[in-house]
Write an enzyme that holds these catalytic residues in place. Sequence first.
Site, mmCIF file in Angstrom:
data_model
loop_
_atom_site.group_PDB
_atom_site.id
_atom_site.type_symbol
_atom_site.label_atom_id
_atom_site.label_comp_id
_atom_site.label_asym_id
_atom_site.label_seq_id
_atom_site.Cartn_x
_atom_site.Cartn_y
_atom_site.Cartn_z
ATOM 1 N N ASP A 141 0.765 -1.231 -0.019
ATOM 2 C CA ASP A 141 -0.056 0.031 0.095
ATOM 3 C C ASP A 141 0.931 1.241 -0.114
ATOM 4 O OD1 ASP A 141 -2.171 -1.867 0.255
ATOM 5 O OD2 ASP A 141 -2.861 -1.059 2.090
ATOM 6 N N ASP A 157 -4.791 -0.773 -1.693
ATOM 7 C CA ASP A 157 -5.970 -0.671 -1.054
ATOM 8 C C ASP A 157 -6.873 -0.032 -2.517
ATOM 9 O OD1 ASP A 157 -7.108 -1.148 1.501
ATOM 10 O OD2 ASP A 157 -7.304 1.125 1.648
ATOM 11 N N HIS A 169 -10.575 0.814 -2.706
ATOM 12 C CA HIS A 169 -12.149 0.698 -2.492
ATOM 13 C C HIS A 169 -12.929 1.296 -3.486
ATOM 14 C CE1 HIS A 169 -10.829 -0.328 1.542
ATOM 15 N NE2 HIS A 169 -9.966 0.831 1.730
ATOM 16 N N HIS A 205 -10.457 7.141 1.117
ATOM 17 C CA HIS A 205 -9.179 7.073 0.731
ATOM 18 C C HIS A 205 -8.985 5.738 -0.305
ATOM 19 C CE1 HIS A 205 -9.483 3.936 4.004
ATOM 20 N NE2 HIS A 205 -8.687 3.286 3.292
ATOM 21 N N LYS A 235 -7.030 -4.966 -2.563
ATOM 22 C CA LYS A 235 -7.665 -5.470 -1.494
ATOM 23 C C LYS A 235 -8.785 -4.278 -0.979
ATOM 24 C CE LYS A 235 -4.015 -4.087 1.549
ATOM 25 N NZ LYS A 235 -4.957 -2.921 2.185
ATOM 26 N N CYS A 281 -2.313 -2.595 7.944
ATOM 27 C CA CYS A 281 -2.162 -3.532 6.483
ATOM 28 C C CYS A 281 -1.011 -4.481 6.984
ATOM 29 C CB CYS A 281 -2.215 -2.914 5.296
ATOM 30 S SG CYS A 281 -3.996 -2.177 5.066
#
Length: 218
Positions: A10, A49, A51, A83, A108, A153
């Site tokens: 990340d 990351d 989303h 984020h 993820k 994470c």
Amino acid sequence: MPVQALVIVDVQNDFLPGGALAVQEGNQIIPRINELVKLPFDVIVATKDWHPANHGSFASNQGKLVGEVIMLNGIQQILWPAHCVQGSYGSELSHDLDTSHFEKIFYKGVDQGIDSYSCFFDNGHRQSTGMEDYMKKKHVNKVYIAGLATDYCVKYSVFDALQLGFDTYVIEDVCRGVDIQANDCRLAIEEMKKGGAHIIKSDELFINKERIFSRKSG
Ligand code: VGL
Ligand code: ZN
């Protein structure tokens, strides 16, 4: 014979100073990562990351404040500022990062209803990111983990790696964390150590390069 992977977690704009969920000094690990990726690891991968805009971990999507804790589909969830929204500038890997050695990126936190701190599974261990299969196919048995954030994470990835049976190394100086509470990162390192992870400094990989990356068996 060890088959060794480096996992860079990340290192995205939103986790760097100026980003939506900035990790203090997050940018300071980048030059060292750019040296680490030149070492002869058998596998080098990274995570993002990633989303959807309506993600359940965003305080704004819950009408609540950042830092509040809710139950999200049966799992405790800390609420974060929005984020790493898929496709946004904040979701991009830092442009200072040498990404040329990354053979695959794993995504993820892609499901609206569940967060995923670990690079292997979501927080409910319901879905896999595919990293486990990837590592097993490449016969990886030893993983080195670095990146952001130490207390989220990185920590969750390390615990899953241990549970999956990988000999697991945390490159401590190449991680930075959120520290919502002042000692969270220190405690995370202690927990990972207690859980069986080796906590190392990146120097060791360079100083002991011949031994660690020797191709000889035995
Ligand atoms: C992370 C909080 C929320 C991380 C991701 O990469 O550590 N932390 N989403
Ligand atoms: Zn997230």
